[in-house]
Design an enzyme around this catalytic site. Structure first.
Site, PDB file in Angstrom:
ATOM      1  N   HIS A 125     -15.368  -0.188  -6.021  1.00 46.21           N
ATOM      2  CA  HIS A 125     -14.271   0.884  -6.256  1.00 46.21           C
ATOM      3  C   HIS A 125     -14.985   2.470  -7.281  1.00 46.21           C
ATOM      4  O   HIS A 125     -15.385   3.071  -7.116  1.00 46.21           O
ATOM      5  CB  HIS A 125     -12.351   1.813  -6.484  1.00 46.21           C
ATOM      6  CG  HIS A 125     -11.434  -0.076  -5.294  1.00 46.21           C
ATOM      7  ND1 HIS A 125     -10.501  -0.005  -5.541  1.00 46.21           N
ATOM      8  CD2 HIS A 125     -12.153   0.274  -4.032  1.00 46.21           C
ATOM      9  CE1 HIS A 125     -10.688   0.050  -4.597  1.00 46.21           C
ATOM     10  NE2 HIS A 125     -11.147  -0.331  -3.853  1.00 46.21           N
ATOM     11  N   TYR A 149       0.689  -1.367   0.259  1.00 41.98           N
ATOM     12  CA  TYR A 149      -0.074  -0.088   0.086  1.00 41.98           C
ATOM     13  C   TYR A 149       0.839   1.071   0.002  1.00 41.98           C
ATOM     14  O   TYR A 149       0.225   1.885  -0.645  1.00 41.98           O
ATOM     15  CB  TYR A 149      -1.020  -0.605   1.358  1.00 41.98           C
ATOM     16  CG  TYR A 149      -1.876  -1.339   1.331  1.00 41.98           C
ATOM     17  CD1 TYR A 149      -3.091  -1.363  -0.054  1.00 41.98           C
ATOM     18  CD2 TYR A 149      -2.576  -2.061   2.134  1.00 41.98           C
ATOM     19  CE1 TYR A 149      -4.066  -1.867   0.005  1.00 41.98           C
ATOM     20  CE2 TYR A 149      -2.783  -3.244   2.416  1.00 41.98           C
ATOM     21  CZ  TYR A 149      -4.062  -3.019   0.659  1.00 41.98           C
ATOM     22  OH  TYR A 149      -4.442  -4.304   1.088  1.00 41.98           O
ATOM     23  N   GLU A 188      -4.778  -0.187 -11.155  1.00 33.41           N
ATOM     24  CA  GLU A 188      -6.654  -0.813 -10.620  1.00 33.41           C
ATOM     25  C   GLU A 188      -7.235   0.793 -10.269  1.00 33.41           C
ATOM     26  O   GLU A 188      -6.311   2.069  -9.428  1.00 33.41           O
ATOM     27  CB  GLU A 188      -5.648  -1.811  -9.084  1.00 33.41           C
ATOM     28  CG  GLU A 188      -7.753  -1.537  -8.283  1.00 33.41           C
ATOM     29  CD  GLU A 188      -7.472  -2.384  -7.549  1.00 33.41           C
ATOM     30  OE1 GLU A 188      -6.787  -2.698  -6.627  1.00 33.41           O
ATOM     31  OE2 GLU A 188      -8.436  -2.593  -6.164  1.00 33.41           O
TER      32      GLU A 188
HETATM   33 ZN   LIG Z   1     -11.257  -1.502  -1.612  1.00 30.60          ZN
HETATM   34 ZN   LIG Z   2      -8.978  -4.337  -4.943  1.00 30.74          ZN
END
Ligand SMILES: [Zn+2]
Ligand SMILES: [Zn+2]
Length: 280
Positions: A180, A69, A143
């Site tokens: 998302h 992350y 993503e």
């Molecule tokens: Zn998420």
């Molecule tokens: Zn994801």
């Protein structure tokens, strides 16, 4: 369509294959190392070989690695940017060693520099990394993110522009996260909204670049900009909406990876079985 989940590598990467198999996975996503720290851990070649062998034995494929992350390839702070680039490169080398098909990375945050500058920085970091790793086999998959703060990655046109500017052709693909997209305002819970969203992805990015669906329900509503995943069918996209996504002809050949909550050991097997029932 192959169905899997994000699985823990606690105790060593090869352990993830046993857990994936027990949960009913056909495909898998893992972290390659510590997802929250900058420290670069040395490669465990024997562990990686064992992971590849176990995936073959259990017919778990395709295999995806999720980036740590902390990596922000659009960071304005030069120190964070340099650390991100080094970690990114190391993780891609690790992905090749693990025999991964794709490496999923969130499009970064510009933190006040502006969208155009952030996108150019992300594209430049992809170019630089791919130039440095000419034999890389793992495909980099960008993503779409939830649209919080100075996020760049919640709009498909931004992702398309980054891919374009990076000029890396077939080495860059797309990871479509349903939660998302929904909280960023793409109404994939309705039939018309889903068709429109997939058409938009095709027009801007190309459905051929879409290699993986992060298949998550959403705790919060359409356009809420709040990223909290929910169990399949228990959130705001809902069971009928998710079933429609799983059965959509445009997504038939894609891998579906669940990143749903793991509150009890029964959660993954139950969610995976439900998604398998959707495909009929
Ligand atoms: Zn998420
Ligand atoms: Zn994801």
């Amino acid at each position: 369509m192959r169905i899997g989940a994000h699985i823990s590598i606690a105790g060593g990467v090869a352990k993830a294959v046993d857990r994936a198999k027990a949960a009913g996975c056909e495909s898998v996503q893992i972290f390659s190392g510590n997802p929250r720290g900058w420290k670069i851990v040395p490669f465990d070649e024997a562990g990686a070989a064992e992971f590849r062998r176990r995936c073959r034995e259990e017919e778990i494929y395709p295999v995806f690695i999720h980036s740590p992350y902390l990596i922000n390839l659009s960071a304005a702070d030069p120190e964070i940017y340099e650390k991100s680039l080094a970690a990114f490169r190391n993780d891609l080398e690790r992905s090749d060693l693990l025999g991964a098909d794709g490496f999923v990375i969130h499009v970064g945050y510009h933190r006040g520099e502006g969208t155009a500058a952030g996108m150019e920085k992300m594209a430049a970091s992809l170019r630089e990394t791919l130039d440095a790793l000419p034999d890389l086999k793992t495909e980099i998959l960008l993503e779409n993110t939830a649209s919080a703060g100075s996020s760049l990655g919640h709009r498909f046109e931004n992702i398309a522009e980054i891919i374009d500017r990076a000029g890396a052709g077939e080495k860059l693909g797309f990871c479509f996260d349903t939660c998302h997209a929904f909280v960023s305002g793409y109404d994939i819970s309705s039939a018309a909204g889903l068709d429109g969203t997939l058409e938009e992805i095709d027009r801007l990015i190309g459905l051929d670049r879409l290699k993986i669906v992060h298949f998550n329900d959403s705790k919060y509503g359409l356009g809420s900009r709040r990223d909290r995943h929910e169990h399949i069918g228990e959130g705001m996209i809902g069971r009928a909406g998710l079933r429609r996504i799983a059965r959509h002809p445009a997504l038939r050949e894609k891998a579906f990876i669940l990143e749903t909550p793991k509150r009890t050991p029964e959660d993954d097997p139950r969610n995976i079985a439900l998604v398998k029932s959707f495909r009929g």
